[in-house]
Design an enzyme around this catalytic site. Structure first.
Site, short mmCIF file in Angstrom:
data_model
loop_
_atom_site.label_atom_id
_atom_site.label_comp_id
_atom_site.label_asym_id
_atom_site.label_seq_id
_atom_site.Cartn_x
_atom_site.Cartn_y
_atom_site.Cartn_z
N ASP A 263 -2.14 9.62 -10.11
CA ASP A 263 -2.18 8.95 -11.54
C ASP A 263 -0.45 8.59 -11.61
O ASP A 263 -0.17 7.12 -12.31
CB ASP A 263 -2.99 8.78 -12.93
CG ASP A 263 -4.29 9.15 -12.53
OD1 ASP A 263 -4.37 8.62 -11.82
OD2 ASP A 263 -5.16 9.43 -13.12
N ASN B 139 -3.11 13.44 -4.00
CA ASN B 139 -4.31 13.79 -4.83
C ASN B 139 -4.78 14.50 -4.42
O ASN B 139 -5.11 15.40 -5.14
CB ASN B 139 -5.31 11.97 -4.82
CG ASN B 139 -4.84 10.72 -5.28
OD1 ASN B 139 -4.01 11.55 -6.79
ND2 ASN B 139 -5.37 10.03 -5.27
N HIS C 292 -5.05 14.93 -9.34
CA HIS C 292 -5.42 12.84 -9.74
C HIS C 292 -4.37 12.78 -10.52
O HIS C 292 -3.70 11.68 -10.67
CB HIS C 292 -6.52 12.61 -9.74
CG HIS C 292 -7.91 12.63 -8.96
ND1 HIS C 292 -7.63 11.48 -7.95
CD2 HIS C 292 -8.73 13.54 -8.10
CE1 HIS C 292 -8.42 11.96 -7.01
NE2 HIS C 292 -9.51 12.63 -7.03
N GLU D 261 -4.61 2.16 -4.05
CA GLU D 261 -3.20 2.79 -4.11
C GLU D 261 -2.32 1.31 -3.82
O GLU D 261 -1.49 1.21 -3.11
CB GLU D 261 -2.41 3.48 -3.29
CG GLU D 261 -3.56 3.61 -1.46
CD GLU D 261 -4.32 4.60 -1.34
OE1 GLU D 261 -4.96 4.73 -0.58
OE2 GLU D 261 -5.52 4.62 -2.37
N ASP E 254 1.07 -1.26 -0.12
CA ASP E 254 -0.11 -0.28 0.11
C ASP E 254 0.39 1.45 0.29
O ASP E 254 1.66 1.41 0.81
CB ASP E 254 -0.98 0.29 0.85
CG ASP E 254 -2.32 1.45 1.59
OD1 ASP E 254 -3.26 0.92 0.44
OD2 ASP E 254 -1.65 1.92 1.77
#
Length: 361
Positions: A254, A245, A250, A280, A237
């Protein structure tokens, strides 16, 4: 005169002109589509030539096609060549005729009386040709018979010549249909493979998606139960990813996810299976691996991430860290139970402060 009309002077008759059809480029494209030019001799066509030679009692029989600047023979009996120049081709005249083209005596026909094929070896005196036409009626060549003496064909011979010419085109149409069908099958197979890959992978990172990874675990569980060595599951994680974010947007998040996937590809073995579990979270299946080896791989990943600025914004470097849980996948537990155990170890790593790796004892 139309731009695509070809003029081929008849040898020995400088005032005579052989005009190929106005639709010459379409005709040549059609001929090319059959894929017959410059192919090897084949029994299916040789049999037709032999049969028409017998029926017409002619020493020479040919299946020929009129190319841009030559006459090429797919099958030939009685001549020792596979092609001739277009300017001495009798068939170049034949493809301009709507029906059978018959020259009873070439020496008496001003179009051919000075042709070297008539005045010299092989001294052709008789010609009869039936058109080979495509479905649009474009003439591609002829099935023809020739003789060294003047003569004619009777009604049965003329019928046989046209009928066998039709059979030549039937063969060509059938073969082209097979090629087109094979090309379509190959195209559909490629599309199917693309769809399978698309359905199995995460659209952002290109790694396996969750559903595909779960199916893989089911298969690997069976293999391990049947005697394959145990494996290791690693649940990962990315730390504080929501803040990335929220702070940078975002699009930066990404970019960090795709960058992390690329780093994983470099760090892990080709035999290791990487997947995006969701958001994630990532998971790695490491076959034939001990917990110790898997832990070393996880540490290599931590080192590699420190050397990659995955969220650099406005020239300011941004480090990314992760938490991970590792457990053995031995086949004694179900895939779902193994994933739950890896998730529990991951949760422990996060609650103990993140940026750490927890192995089961």
């Amino acid at each position: 005169m139309p731009e695509n009309t070809i003029i081929a002077p008849t040898a020995g008759a400088p005032d005579a002109e052989t005009c190929l059809p106005d639709s010459e480029e379409r005709r040549l494209a059609s001929l090319e589509s059959y894929g017959v030019l410059d192919t090897v001799e084949e029994a299916d066509f040789d049999d037709i030539v032999e049969l028409i030679s017998i029926i017409c009692e002619a020493p020479i029989a040919v299946i020929n096609f009129i190319d841009r600047d030559r006459q090429w023979f797919k099958s030939v009996k009685g001549l020792g060549v596979r092609e001739t120049p277009l300017d001495i081709s009798i068939c170049a005249h034949a493809i301009l005729q709507p029906d059978l083209f018959i020259v009873e005596d070439t020496r008496e026909d001003p179009r051919f009386s000075n042709n070297p094929l008539v005045t010299q070896d092989p001294y052709l005196r008789f010609y009869a040709g039936a058109l080979l036409t495509d479905k649009d009626g474009l003439p591609l060549g002829t099935l023809c018979v020739l003789d060294h003496k003047p003569r004619d064909l009777n009604a049965n011979q003329r019928f046989a010549l046209q009928t066998l010419a039709n059979q030549v085109m039937t063969q060509l149409e059938f073969r082209r249909s097979l090629r087109e069908q094979q090309a379509l099958i190959e195209k559909l197979d490629a599309v199917r493979k693309d769809l399978v890959i698309t359905a199995a992978t995460d659209s952002l990172t290109g790694l396996l998606n969750r559903g595909s990874f779960e199916q893989l675990l089911e298969r690997e569980a069976i293999r391990i139960q049947q005697g394959a060595p145990p494996a290791v599951l690693m649940m990962i994680d990315l730390d504080f990813f929501k803040e990335i974010n929220d702070q940078f947007g975002h699009h930066v998040g990404d970019r960090a996810l795709t960058g992390f996937a690329d780093v994983c590809r470099d760090v892990f073995r080709q035999s290791d299976i990487l997947a995006r579990w969701g958001g994630e979270e990532f998971v790695v299946f490491m076959p034939r691996t001990t917990l110790h080896s898997a832990l070393l791989a996880a540490e290599r990943l931590r080192t590699a991430l420190r050397q990659n600025d995955l969220i650099a914004v406005n020239s300011a470097p941004g480090a990314i860290t992760f938490s991970a849980g590792l457990c053995t996948f031995s086949g004694k537990q179900s895939p779902a139970e193994a994933m739950q155990r890896a998730d529990e170890l991951l949760y422990q790593a996060k609650t103990e402060g993140r940026d750490r790796i927890i192995c089961e004892e």
